[in-house]
Motif scaffolding. Structure first.
Motif, PDB file in Angstrom:
ATOM      1  N   TRP A  66      26.208 -13.962  25.154  1.00  0.00           N
ATOM      2  CA  TRP A  66      25.515 -14.066  23.870  1.00  0.00           C
ATOM      3  C   TRP A  66      24.666 -15.332  23.800  1.00  0.00           C
ATOM      4  O   TRP A  66      23.554 -15.324  23.274  1.00  0.00           O
ATOM      5  CB  TRP A  66      26.523 -14.033  22.717  1.00  0.00           C
ATOM      6  CG  TRP A  66      26.861 -12.646  22.283  1.00  0.00           C
ATOM      7  CD1 TRP A  66      26.159 -11.510  22.523  1.00  0.00           C
ATOM      8  CD2 TRP A  66      28.009 -12.254  21.530  1.00  0.00           C
ATOM      9  NE1 TRP A  66      26.796 -10.432  21.970  1.00  0.00           N
ATOM     10  CE2 TRP A  66      27.917 -10.853  21.359  1.00  0.00           C
ATOM     11  CE3 TRP A  66      29.094 -12.924  20.998  1.00  0.00           C
ATOM     12  CZ2 TRP A  66      28.870 -10.118  20.654  1.00  0.00           C
ATOM     13  CZ3 TRP A  66      30.052 -12.200  20.300  1.00  0.00           C
ATOM     14  CH2 TRP A  66      29.934 -10.809  20.130  1.00  0.00           C
ATOM     15  N   SER A  70      20.620 -15.634  23.395  1.00  0.00           N
ATOM     16  CA  SER A  70      20.010 -16.376  22.282  1.00  0.00           C
ATOM     17  C   SER A  70      18.811 -17.206  22.745  1.00  0.00           C
ATOM     18  O   SER A  70      17.877 -17.439  21.978  1.00  0.00           O
ATOM     19  CB  SER A  70      21.054 -17.288  21.614  1.00  0.00           C
ATOM     20  OG  SER A  70      21.355 -18.418  22.417  1.00  0.00           O
ATOM     21  N   TRP A  78      13.854 -16.422  14.999  1.00  0.00           N
ATOM     22  CA  TRP A  78      14.756 -17.544  15.267  1.00  0.00           C
ATOM     23  C   TRP A  78      16.088 -17.451  14.512  1.00  0.00           C
ATOM     24  O   TRP A  78      17.121 -17.862  15.059  1.00  0.00           O
ATOM     25  CB  TRP A  78      14.059 -18.889  15.016  1.00  0.00           C
ATOM     26  CG  TRP A  78      13.807 -19.235  13.572  1.00  0.00           C
ATOM     27  CD1 TRP A  78      12.657 -19.051  12.868  1.00  0.00           C
ATOM     28  CD2 TRP A  78      14.740 -19.833  12.675  1.00  0.00           C
ATOM     29  NE1 TRP A  78      12.805 -19.484  11.584  1.00  0.00           N
ATOM     30  CE2 TRP A  78      14.075 -19.980  11.432  1.00  0.00           C
ATOM     31  CE3 TRP A  78      16.061 -20.263  12.777  1.00  0.00           C
ATOM     32  CZ2 TRP A  78      14.691 -20.529  10.311  1.00  0.00           C
ATOM     33  CZ3 TRP A  78      16.683 -20.810  11.662  1.00  0.00           C
ATOM     34  CH2 TRP A  78      15.996 -20.939  10.449  1.00  0.00           C
ATOM     35  N   ARG A  81      18.269 -15.314  16.738  1.00  0.00           N
ATOM     36  CA  ARG A  81      18.664 -16.025  17.953  1.00  0.00           C
ATOM     37  C   ARG A  81      19.694 -17.099  17.637  1.00  0.00           C
ATOM     38  O   ARG A  81      20.628 -17.327  18.420  1.00  0.00           O
ATOM     39  CB  ARG A  81      17.433 -16.623  18.633  1.00  0.00           C
ATOM     40  CG  ARG A  81      16.468 -15.551  19.165  1.00  0.00           C
ATOM     41  CD  ARG A  81      15.149 -16.154  19.592  1.00  0.00           C
ATOM     42  NE  ARG A  81      15.342 -17.078  20.693  1.00  0.00           N
ATOM     43  CZ  ARG A  81      14.471 -18.032  21.003  1.00  0.00           C
ATOM     44  NH1 ARG A  81      13.351 -18.186  20.294  1.00  0.00           N
ATOM     45  NH2 ARG A  81      14.704 -18.845  22.019  1.00  0.00           N
ATOM     46  N   LEU A  84      23.015 -15.403  17.295  1.00  0.00           N
ATOM     47  CA  LEU A  84      23.600 -15.121  18.603  1.00  0.00           C
ATOM     48  C   LEU A  84      24.241 -16.370  19.198  1.00  0.00           C
ATOM     49  O   LEU A  84      25.344 -16.313  19.754  1.00  0.00           O
ATOM     50  CB  LEU A  84      22.534 -14.597  19.566  1.00  0.00           C
ATOM     51  CG  LEU A  84      22.069 -13.152  19.409  1.00  0.00           C
ATOM     52  CD1 LEU A  84      21.003 -12.837  20.461  1.00  0.00           C
ATOM     53  CD2 LEU A  84      23.237 -12.200  19.536  1.00  0.00           C
ATOM     54  N   LEU A  85      23.546 -17.488  19.081  1.00  0.00           N
ATOM     55  CA  LEU A  85      24.063 -18.745  19.614  1.00  0.00           C
ATOM     56  C   LEU A  85      25.371 -19.133  18.917  1.00  0.00           C
ATOM     57  O   LEU A  85      26.367 -19.454  19.579  1.00  0.00           O
ATOM     58  CB  LEU A  85      23.024 -19.856  19.442  1.00  0.00           C
ATOM     59  CG  LEU A  85      23.464 -21.268  19.840  1.00  0.00           C
ATOM     60  CD1 LEU A  85      23.826 -21.330  21.319  1.00  0.00           C
ATOM     61  CD2 LEU A  85      22.365 -22.280  19.510  1.00  0.00           C
ATOM     62  N   PHE A 123      23.283  -9.464  12.255  1.00  0.00           N
ATOM     63  CA  PHE A 123      22.283  -9.779  13.278  1.00  0.00           C
ATOM     64  C   PHE A 123      20.985  -8.975  13.161  1.00  0.00           C
ATOM     65  O   PHE A 123      19.900  -9.565  13.251  1.00  0.00           O
ATOM     66  CB  PHE A 123      22.872  -9.602  14.689  1.00  0.00           C
ATOM     67  CG  PHE A 123      21.836  -9.685  15.764  1.00  0.00           C
ATOM     68  CD1 PHE A 123      21.303 -10.905  16.138  1.00  0.00           C
ATOM     69  CD2 PHE A 123      21.347  -8.530  16.379  1.00  0.00           C
ATOM     70  CE1 PHE A 123      20.313 -10.983  17.108  1.00  0.00           C
ATOM     71  CE2 PHE A 123      20.364  -8.599  17.350  1.00  0.00           C
ATOM     72  CZ  PHE A 123      19.845  -9.828  17.715  1.00  0.00           C
ATOM     73  N   ALA A 127      17.477 -10.941  12.913  1.00  0.00           N
ATOM     74  CA  ALA A 127      16.543 -10.904  14.048  1.00  0.00           C
ATOM     75  C   ALA A 127      15.227 -10.213  13.709  1.00  0.00           C
ATOM     76  O   ALA A 127      14.322 -10.134  14.546  1.00  0.00           O
ATOM     77  CB  ALA A 127      17.199 -10.191  15.229  1.00  0.00           C
TER      78      ALA A 127
END
Length: 200
Positions: A66, A70, A78, A81, A84-85, A123, A127
């Protein structure tokens, strides 16, 4: 226009395979009365579980994938992402703070699990791109629809999770985990294939 990198593609291919393989192999190796229908995945990585190290390793692998996505999946906005981070870091957190046993819980483990769970459910919305140059799957209609579906499954899991009489927590947790992982992987692979077709 920002695109999907090859590192994200590799992560998308490995992601669902390692996720399902992790809890399947760990469950088979337990050699006791572990019930994947009734018990959550975290029980496989509890401190009193014989598969603690194995399942924890799969958690860390999933977190790493993941985090890689990201940075490499730049087609996502962003906030997506970042989600995800943080989800990857939260997975590391829930692994570092496992449940002490299969019958008890940990506040830190629960916190990190909730963060990961909520961010991956939201998400698609995070996104989302509004620019028409981006793939239709990450533009508002599809992103909102995907978030609605993931939210419905998440609410189902929440209802089961808080029900002390529920006997299917494990299977519902696996359904939401598969839905989140496969959605992300499909999104990455479809957009990558689309951009390759345009550039060729």
């Amino acid at each position: 226009m920002e695109r999907i990198g090859k590192a994200a593609v590799v992560a998308a291919i490995i992601g669902p395979i390692q996720s399902i393989s992790g809890w399947t192999i760990s469950g088979l190796l337990r050699g006791d009365n572990y019930d994947p229908i009734r018990q959550p995945i975290s029980d496989l990585a509890a401190l009193d579980s014989s598969t603690f190290w194995l399942q924890s390793s799969f958690f860390i692998l999933g977190a790493t994938l993941w985090i890689v996505a990201s940075f490499s999946a730049k087609a996502f906005s962003w906030p997506g992402r970042l989600a995800l981070l943080i989800s990857g870091l939260a997975t590391v957190g829930l692994t570092v703070f496992p449940t002490p046993s299969q019958t008890t819980s940990s506040e830190f483990h629960r916190f990190f699990a909730i963060v990961q769970f909520v961010l991956m459910t939201a998400f698609p919305l995070l996104a989302m791109r509004f620019d028409r140059r981006y793939h239709w799957l990450i533009r508002p209609p599809a992103a909102i629809a995907a978030t609605a579906v993931l939210t419905a499954i998440a609410l189902w899991f929440l209802a089961v999770w808080v029900d002390p009489n529920a006997t299917n927590v494990g299977v519902v947790e696996r359904i939401i985990a598969v839905a989140q992982t496969f959605y992300l992987s499909a999104l990455v692979l479809i957009i990558y294939r689309s951009q390759k077709s345009v550039s060729s």
